[in-house]
Write an enzyme that holds these catalytic residues in place. Structure first.
Site, PDB file in Angstrom:
ATOM      1  CG  ASP A   1      -2.096   0.904   1.087  1.00  0.00           C
ATOM      2  OD1 ASP A   1      -2.346   1.388  -0.045  1.00  0.00           O
ATOM      3  OD2 ASP A   1      -2.785   1.162   2.089  1.00  0.00           O
ATOM      4  N   GLY A   2       0.331   2.311  -0.614  1.00  0.00           N
ATOM      5  CA  GLY A   2       1.002   3.616  -0.539  1.00  0.00           C
ATOM      6  C   GLY A   2       1.569   4.132  -1.850  1.00  0.00           C
TER       7      GLY A   2
ATOM      8  CG  LEU B   1      10.154 -16.991  -3.433  1.00  0.00           C
ATOM      9  CD1 LEU B   1       9.742 -17.161  -1.967  1.00  0.00           C
ATOM     10  CD2 LEU B   1      10.746 -15.584  -3.615  1.00  0.00           C
TER      11      LEU B   1
ATOM     12  NE  ARG C   1      -1.409   6.498   1.318  1.00  0.00           N
ATOM     13  CZ  ARG C   1      -1.291   5.596   2.280  1.00  0.00           C
ATOM     14  NH1 ARG C   1      -0.943   5.981   3.497  1.00  0.00           N
ATOM     15  NH2 ARG C   1      -1.496   4.324   2.030  1.00  0.00           N
TER      16      ARG C   1
ATOM     17  CG  HIS D   1      -0.090   1.975  -9.304  1.00  0.00           C
ATOM     18  ND1 HIS D   1      -0.320   1.616  -8.009  1.00  0.00           N
ATOM     19  CD2 HIS D   1      -1.204   2.661  -9.702  1.00  0.00           C
ATOM     20  CE1 HIS D   1      -1.515   2.048  -7.626  1.00  0.00           C
ATOM     21  NE2 HIS D   1      -2.063   2.693  -8.636  1.00  0.00           N
TER      22      HIS D   1
ATOM     23  NE  ARG E   1      -7.520   1.629  -5.750  1.00  0.00           N
ATOM     24  CZ  ARG E   1      -6.356   1.876  -5.187  1.00  0.00           C
ATOM     25  NH1 ARG E   1      -5.360   2.325  -5.919  1.00  0.00           N
ATOM     26  NH2 ARG E   1      -6.170   1.695  -3.911  1.00  0.00           N
TER      27      ARG E   1
ATOM     28  CB  ILE F   1      -6.771  -7.957   7.355  1.00  0.00           C
ATOM     29  CG1 ILE F   1      -5.797  -8.218   8.514  1.00  0.00           C
ATOM     30  CG2 ILE F   1      -6.791  -9.160   6.436  1.00  0.00           C
ATOM     31  CD1 ILE F   1      -6.203  -9.326   9.439  1.00  0.00           C
ATOM     32  CB  SER F   2      -7.713  -4.344   3.076  1.00  0.00           C
ATOM     33  OG  SER F   2      -7.538  -3.129   3.755  1.00  0.00           O
TER      34      SER F   2
HETATM   35  C1  FPP Z   1      -1.967   0.101  -3.469  1.00  0.00           C
HETATM   36  O1  FPP Z   1      -1.491   1.431  -3.413  1.00  0.00           O
HETATM   37  C2  FPP Z   1      -1.375  -0.617  -4.602  1.00  0.00           C
HETATM   38  C3  FPP Z   1      -2.074  -1.201  -5.644  1.00  0.00           C
HETATM   39  C4  FPP Z   1      -3.545  -1.190  -5.734  1.00  0.00           C
HETATM   40  C5  FPP Z   1      -1.381  -1.838  -6.783  1.00  0.00           C
HETATM   41  C6  FPP Z   1      -0.116  -2.583  -6.452  1.00  0.00           C
HETATM   42  C7  FPP Z   1       0.629  -2.847  -7.704  1.00  0.00           C
HETATM   43  C8  FPP Z   1       1.976  -2.824  -7.846  1.00  0.00           C
HETATM   44  C9  FPP Z   1       2.904  -2.578  -6.728  1.00  0.00           C
HETATM   45  C10 FPP Z   1       2.582  -3.029  -9.174  1.00  0.00           C
HETATM   46  C11 FPP Z   1       2.737  -4.380  -9.760  1.00  0.00           C
HETATM   47  C12 FPP Z   1       2.705  -5.609  -8.980  1.00  0.00           C
HETATM   48  C13 FPP Z   1       2.924  -6.859  -9.500  1.00  0.00           C
HETATM   49  C14 FPP Z   1       2.945  -8.015  -8.579  1.00  0.00           C
HETATM   50  C15 FPP Z   1       3.162  -7.137 -10.931  1.00  0.00           C
HETATM   51  P1  FPP Z   1      -2.565   2.611  -3.437  1.00  0.00           P
HETATM   52  O2  FPP Z   1      -2.827   2.991  -4.852  1.00  0.00           O
HETATM   53  O3  FPP Z   1      -3.776   2.193  -2.661  1.00  0.00           O
HETATM   54  O4  FPP Z   1      -1.808   3.762  -2.683  1.00  0.00           O
HETATM   55  P2  FPP Z   1      -2.467   4.902  -1.762  1.00  0.00           P
HETATM   56  O5  FPP Z   1      -3.056   4.199  -0.564  1.00  0.00           O
HETATM   57  O6  FPP Z   1      -1.289   5.762  -1.407  1.00  0.00           O
HETATM   58  O7  FPP Z   1      -3.476   5.608  -2.620  1.00  0.00           O
END
Ligand code: FPP
Length: 248
Positions: free
Chosen positions: A19-20, A130, A23, A36, A70, A194-195
């Protein structure tokens, strides 16, 4: 319930809510998708650190059943990013002995993405260093619901009696079937929830929350989480004395 195995210092299974990203992007005056994209670097780093540490399974929550809500542009950018990342990284992962698998309601994804995911699973099936599980269109409630439906179908078909349903049977219908439950759960980004991640399988998992935003979650951050895990006493409902005897 079977007697729990003695606690190991290295978690067999690490599960992460990354997460994050949004931000992080805002803090760098960048659009959300740049966050992302930056998060991919942390995905690579987490895989490398877990492989070196001897972790057996790493589960990454890439896209939840709720993330479909989203903005349409962000969803389609995320899907393009997954496709691009898979194409770019899969050979390297394979060369490094990583087995890649996907869990979730995959039928919701585009046929192109589903095809690439199947190819990635086929290519890496024989690897044993892994296992990286990528949760896509995944939700813990979806997982439990599809398991209940699978058991109901077996009852209707006459291959299973309702009285035969127990924790083991139900576990065999869940996305993590055949794999150990997570020992360590990590959530970056400061929120402590845990969402709707692996609801059933997190029953006895050690929870670790940190403020680092996912793109900033590097090897040192993960080492800190692994260090915390190693210092925790896991009792699985038993007393400390019972746990100590079980470890003898
Ligand atoms: C949450 O951050 C993150 C996501 C919804 C997407 C996670 C994806 C990646 C890290 C990229 C690719 C991953 C793989 C495994 C190929 P958020 O958007 O909720 O952040 P925020 O809480 O700051 O808004």
């Amino acid at each position: 319930m079977a007697a729990p195995k003695p606690t190991s210092v290295v978690p067999r299974h690490v599960a992460i809510i990354m997460d994050g990203n949004g931000r992080w992007a805002a803090a760098h005056s960048l659009p959300r998708h740049a966050g992302h994209r930056a998060g991919l670097k942390s995905v690579r780093s987490a895989i490398e650190t877990c492989a070196k540490a001897g972790v057996e399974v790493l589960t990454l929550f890439a896209f939840s059943s709720e993330n479909w809500r989203r903005p349409r542009d962000e969803v389609s950018l995320l899907m393009s990013l997954f496709l691009e990342a898979l194409d770019r990284e899969i050979n390297d992962l394979h060369k490094n002995g990583i087995k890649v698998r996907f869990i979730g309601d995959l039928t919701q994804l585009s046929t192109a993405l589903q095809g690439r995911m199947r190819d990635a699973e086929d290519l890496t099936r024989g690897n044993a260093r892994l296992t990286v599980l990528i949760a896509m269109a995944y939700g813990g409630r979806w997982d439990l619901t599809q398991a209940a439906a699978a058991l109901a179908r077996q009852c209707v078909a006459g291959t299973l009696a309702p009285d035969q349903i127990d924790e083991v049977r139900l576990g065999q219908e869940l996305a993590l079937k055949g794999l150990p439950d997570p020992d360590l759960f990590i959530r970056t980004g400061g929120d402590q929830r845990i969402s709707n991640f692996l609801l059933w399988n997190l029953a006895y998992t050690e929870l670790y929350f940190c403020d680092a935003l996912w793109p900033d979650f590097d090897d040192a951050e993960l080492q800190r989480a692994l260090g915390q895990f190693a210092s925790r006493e896991r009792r699985f409902g038993l007393t400390s004395e019972q746990r100590a005897r079980a470890a003898e």
